[in-house]
Motif scaffolding. Structure first.
Motif, PDB file in Angstrom:
ATOM      1  N   LEU A 261       0.838  -1.211   0.000  1.00 44.73           N
ATOM      2  CA  LEU A 261       0.000   0.000   0.000  1.00 44.73           C
ATOM      3  C   LEU A 261       0.871   1.260   0.000  1.00 44.73           C
ATOM      4  O   LEU A 261       0.602   2.201  -0.747  1.00 44.73           O
ATOM      5  CB  LEU A 261      -0.932  -0.003   1.210  1.00 44.73           C
ATOM      6  N   LEU A 262       1.917   1.264   0.833  1.00 41.75           N
ATOM      7  CA  LEU A 262       2.827   2.415   0.895  1.00 41.75           C
ATOM      8  C   LEU A 262       3.532   2.643  -0.439  1.00 41.75           C
ATOM      9  O   LEU A 262       3.639   3.780  -0.898  1.00 41.75           O
ATOM     10  CB  LEU A 262       3.870   2.206   2.002  1.00 41.75           C
ATOM     11  N   ASP A 263       3.978   1.560  -1.071  1.00 40.30           N
ATOM     12  CA  ASP A 263       4.657   1.669  -2.372  1.00 40.30           C
ATOM     13  C   ASP A 263       3.756   2.290  -3.437  1.00 40.30           C
ATOM     14  O   ASP A 263       4.238   2.863  -4.415  1.00 40.30           O
ATOM     15  CB  ASP A 263       5.114   0.285  -2.875  1.00 40.30           C
ATOM     16  N   ASN A 264       2.440   2.153  -3.251  1.00 39.15           N
ATOM     17  CA  ASN A 264       1.477   2.698  -4.217  1.00 39.15           C
ATOM     18  C   ASN A 264       0.751   3.930  -3.688  1.00 39.15           C
ATOM     19  O   ASN A 264      -0.241   4.364  -4.271  1.00 39.15           O
ATOM     20  CB  ASN A 264       0.474   1.598  -4.589  1.00 39.15           C
ATOM     21  N   ALA A 265       1.231   4.463  -2.559  1.00 41.77           N
ATOM     22  CA  ALA A 265       0.666   5.663  -1.924  1.00 41.77           C
ATOM     23  C   ALA A 265      -0.842   5.527  -1.670  1.00 41.77           C
ATOM     24  O   ALA A 265      -1.612   6.462  -1.845  1.00 41.77           O
ATOM     25  CB  ALA A 265       0.966   6.906  -2.764  1.00 41.77           C
ATOM     26  N   LEU A 266      -1.267   4.331  -1.231  1.00 44.76           N
ATOM     27  CA  LEU A 266      -2.689   4.096  -0.960  1.00 44.76           C
ATOM     28  C   LEU A 266      -2.945   3.660   0.482  1.00 44.76           C
ATOM     29  O   LEU A 266      -4.029   3.166   0.802  1.00 44.76           O
ATOM     30  CB  LEU A 266      -3.242   3.043  -1.929  1.00 44.76           C
ATOM     31  N   GLU A 267      -1.964   3.873   1.360  1.00 43.70           N
ATOM     32  CA  GLU A 267      -2.123   3.441   2.750  1.00 43.70           C
ATOM     33  C   GLU A 267      -3.286   4.140   3.448  1.00 43.70           C
ATOM     34  O   GLU A 267      -3.867   3.612   4.393  1.00 43.70           O
ATOM     35  CB  GLU A 267      -0.813   3.627   3.529  1.00 43.70           C
ATOM     36  N   HIS A 268      -3.677   5.332   2.995  1.00 46.98           N
ATOM     37  CA  HIS A 268      -4.783   6.078   3.603  1.00 46.98           C
ATOM     38  C   HIS A 268      -6.153   5.460   3.282  1.00 46.98           C
ATOM     39  O   HIS A 268      -7.149   5.830   3.886  1.00 46.98           O
ATOM     40  CB  HIS A 268      -4.753   7.540   3.141  1.00 46.98           C
ATOM     41  N   ARG A 269      -6.188   4.527   2.362  1.00 45.67           N
ATOM     42  CA  ARG A 269      -7.460   3.897   1.986  1.00 45.67           C
ATOM     43  C   ARG A 269      -7.700   2.558   2.675  1.00 45.67           C
ATOM     44  O   ARG A 269      -8.697   1.901   2.400  1.00 45.67           O
ATOM     45  CB  ARG A 269      -7.504   3.649   0.474  1.00 45.67           C
ATOM     46  N   ALA A 270      -6.788   2.144   3.552  1.00 43.97           N
ATOM     47  CA  ALA A 270      -6.923   0.812   4.142  1.00 43.97           C
ATOM     48  C   ALA A 270      -6.426   0.762   5.580  1.00 43.97           C
ATOM     49  O   ALA A 270      -5.549   1.526   5.980  1.00 43.97           O
ATOM     50  CB  ALA A 270      -6.152  -0.207   3.303  1.00 43.97           C
ATOM     51  N   LEU A 271      -7.012  -0.154   6.330  1.00 51.00           N
ATOM     52  CA  LEU A 271      -6.550  -0.489   7.669  1.00 51.00           C
ATOM     53  C   LEU A 271      -6.154  -1.957   7.622  1.00 51.00           C
ATOM     54  O   LEU A 271      -6.980  -2.813   7.285  1.00 51.00           O
ATOM     55  CB  LEU A 271      -7.675  -0.269   8.692  1.00 51.00           C
ATOM     56  N   VAL A 272      -4.880  -2.226   7.903  1.00 54.49           N
ATOM     57  CA  VAL A 272      -4.384  -3.607   7.875  1.00 54.49           C
ATOM     58  C   VAL A 272      -4.281  -4.080   9.318  1.00 54.49           C
ATOM     59  O   VAL A 272      -3.554  -3.491  10.128  1.00 54.49           O
ATOM     60  CB  VAL A 272      -3.018  -3.701   7.159  1.00 54.49           C
ATOM     61  N   LEU A 273      -5.031  -5.121   9.627  1.00 50.35           N
ATOM     62  CA  LEU A 273      -5.161  -5.590  11.002  1.00 50.35           C
ATOM     63  C   LEU A 273      -4.496  -6.942  11.199  1.00 50.35           C
ATOM     64  O   LEU A 273      -4.718  -7.868  10.419  1.00 50.35           O
ATOM     65  CB  LEU A 273      -6.651  -5.716  11.342  1.00 50.35           C
ATOM     66  N   LYS A 274      -3.696  -7.053  12.254  1.00 43.60           N
ATOM     67  CA  LYS A 274      -3.127  -8.357  12.613  1.00 43.60           C
ATOM     68  C   LYS A 274      -4.145  -9.033  13.518  1.00 43.60           C
ATOM     69  O   LYS A 274      -4.076  -8.969  14.750  1.00 43.60           O
ATOM     70  CB  LYS A 274      -1.770  -8.209  13.305  1.00 43.60           C
ATOM     71  N   ASP A 275      -5.126  -9.631  12.873  1.00 44.65           N
ATOM     72  CA  ASP A 275      -6.223 -10.292  13.582  1.00 44.65           C
ATOM     73  C   ASP A 275      -6.874 -11.276  12.616  1.00 44.65           C
ATOM     74  O   ASP A 275      -6.728 -11.148  11.399  1.00 44.65           O
ATOM     75  CB  ASP A 275      -7.249  -9.251  14.069  1.00 44.65           C
ATOM     76  N   GLY A 276      -7.602 -12.225  13.168  1.00 45.26           N
ATOM     77  CA  GLY A 276      -8.289 -13.212  12.346  1.00 45.26           C
ATOM     78  C   GLY A 276      -9.550 -12.640  11.724  1.00 45.26           C
ATOM     79  O   GLY A 276     -10.234 -11.804  12.326  1.00 45.26           O
TER      80      GLY A 276
END
Length: 193
Positions: free
Chosen positions: A65-80
């Motif tokens: 996401l960071l490499d494509n400058a789209l991190e503001h559009r997603a929440l990545v969760l370390k959860d099931g």
């Protein structure tokens, strides 16, 4: 027209069910390819929730996401993914699962039938009318056939008046090729008492 491969067809279904501004879910973030694809589809007014239990997958997805400058559009969760309802409260346009293990990682860490069906159940409630859940089922690994069978059993019993269930697969491919099960919500499910 020619037949689309499994992953192409999964993307075709996602494109058909997600509009700009939608909420989308990547239930198995893995290396982040689907999360990135969804982040592009939802646009700046939409949002993606991506789940994975492995730090390696969370990091790979965040980096993509960071490499494509789209991190503001997603929440990545370390959860099931079975905990999707803890994080997602708004109607969902689409969700995707890649069942199995993270390519290039520990093959003993796999998706499990009980958490997968729990996640599907939660997402069916959250899904908007016309929304889809796409399950890409990899079943050639240890534990894969059990999960495949339980998921098929679960979705086969969904009421057809509310959920359409499609299976898309190539029958003449060798070595347990992956296939798709797509669930389309056509009507609100009755609230169970």
């Amino acid at each position: 027209m020619k037949l689309e491969r499994v992953l192409q067809y999964a993307q075709t279904l996602l494109k058909a069910s997600i509009q700009e501004g939608d909420i989308a879910v990547d239930a198995t973030a893995g290396n982040g390819h689907d999360t990135l694809f969804l982040a592009n589809l939802v646009g700046d007014s939409g949002y993606v929730y991506a789940f994975d239990v492995q730090k390696q997958a969370v990091d790979a997805t965040l980096n993509r996401l960071l490499d494509n400058a789209l991190e503001h559009r997603a929440l990545v969760l370390k959860d099931g993914h079975e905990n999707v309802a803890k994080y997602v409260t708004k109607p969902v346009g689409a969700a995707i699962f890649n069942l199995g293990y993270l390519p290039g990682s520990d093959h003993s860490v796999i998706t499990k039938p009980n958490t997968t069906t729990q996640a599907i159940e939660s997402l069916l409630t959250l899904l908007k009318i016309g929304g889809m859940i796409i399950l890409v089922i990899y079943h050639g690994h240890e534990g894969g056939k059990e999960e495949r069978d339980e998921v098929i059993q679960f979705v086969s019993n969904l009421p057809q008046k509310y959920i359409h269930v499609l299976r898309y697969e190539f029958l003449n491919q060798k070595n347990d090729p992956p296939f798709i099960i797509a669930l389309e919500k056509v009507k609100e499910l009755p609230v169970s008492e």
